[in-house]
Design a protein around this motif. Sequence first.
Motif, short mmCIF file in Angstrom:
data_model
loop_
_atom_site.label_atom_id
_atom_site.label_comp_id
_atom_site.label_asym_id
_atom_site.label_seq_id
_atom_site.Cartn_x
_atom_site.Cartn_y
_atom_site.Cartn_z
N ARG A 1 1.73 92.70 30.56
CA ARG A 1 0.41 92.90 30.87
C ARG A 1 -0.06 93.97 31.65
O ARG A 1 -1.12 94.75 31.55
CB ARG A 1 -0.35 91.65 31.11
N ALA A 2 0.61 94.17 32.65
CA ALA A 2 0.36 95.07 33.88
C ALA A 2 0.56 96.54 33.14
O ALA A 2 0.15 97.43 33.86
CB ALA A 2 1.53 95.02 34.94
N VAL A 3 1.50 96.64 32.36
CA VAL A 3 1.81 98.21 31.62
C VAL A 3 1.03 98.26 30.35
O VAL A 3 0.88 99.36 29.75
CB VAL A 3 3.14 98.42 31.68
N ALA B 1 8.27 94.29 27.01
CA ALA B 1 8.13 93.90 25.88
C ALA B 1 9.70 93.27 25.39
O ALA B 1 9.77 92.19 24.98
CB ALA B 1 7.68 94.69 24.79
N ALA B 2 10.86 93.87 25.57
CA ALA B 2 12.15 93.48 25.38
C ALA B 2 12.52 92.28 26.47
O ALA B 2 12.85 91.37 25.96
CB ALA B 2 12.97 94.57 25.41
N ASP B 3 12.07 92.40 27.55
CA ASP B 3 12.35 91.57 28.59
C ASP B 3 11.77 90.13 28.24
O ASP B 3 12.26 89.30 28.15
CB ASP B 3 11.93 91.75 30.03
N GLY C 1 6.50 83.38 32.03
CA GLY C 1 5.21 83.84 32.60
C GLY C 1 5.06 85.13 33.43
O GLY C 1 4.53 86.17 33.25
N ARG C 2 6.21 85.47 34.35
CA ARG C 2 6.55 86.61 35.02
C ARG C 2 6.76 87.70 34.04
O ARG C 2 6.00 88.82 34.35
CB ARG C 2 7.42 86.46 35.95
N ARG C 3 7.43 87.67 33.02
CA ARG C 3 7.58 88.76 32.16
C ARG C 3 6.42 88.93 31.29
O ARG C 3 5.92 90.28 31.18
CB ARG C 3 8.72 88.45 31.07
N ARG D 1 13.33 88.69 24.80
CA ARG D 1 14.79 88.10 25.52
C ARG D 1 14.35 86.72 26.04
O ARG D 1 15.06 85.67 25.64
CB ARG D 1 15.55 89.02 26.20
N CYS D 2 13.46 86.62 26.89
CA CYS D 2 13.12 85.39 27.48
C CYS D 2 12.64 84.38 26.51
O CYS D 2 13.22 83.01 26.49
CB CYS D 2 12.17 85.51 28.61
#
Length: 184
Positions: A140-142, A117-119, A133-135, A122-123
């Motif tokens: 979503r993966a976790v 969530a922080a990543d 999108g990758r972040r 920040r983005c």
Amino acid sequence: MRSIEPIPFEELDPELHDLLAPRVERLGYLGEFFQYGAHQPSALAGFIRFSESLKDSLPWELVEVVALTVAAETENEYERVQHERLSLRLGLSVDQVRALIAGRLAPQDFSEAQIAAADLARCCARSGGKRCGRRLDSLRAVTDEATAVGVLLLCGRYVAHAAIANALDLQAPVPSPLAEADRA
């Protein structure tokens, strides 16, 4: 001097007055953000309800991770200090709050979801959401789709707050608890 005058609590639109009364009672003051935003009472009421809806649908830890990350990235002192205080009151440690502000989250101090969530926050704060999108996929993966979208909406909320607070040059209405901790 600002060309826009703040609206005192006593002069607020009745709906906005009722909506903000519990906050004023709890804090003992009406923050400048709300005093300026009161020039658009319906929009401000919607902003407050939007914020509360997201806070109700997400774990408080993720809300505070996003709030502090975006506030630090956007140099929104007004929101940063408010959320330092709230995060500490809710149970984050001084070291965790400092790590969030510095953007250095260690896996032993934060969950995978909090780090993701922080990543994402920040983005979004740095790029307006471009190339994030990758972040978002990592979050979503976790977590799950509802949490990932909720965090994304929350990022937008805090970026919007930063644009408004910074344009109005709002200062934190109370001192940073981290400065207080440094003196202790």
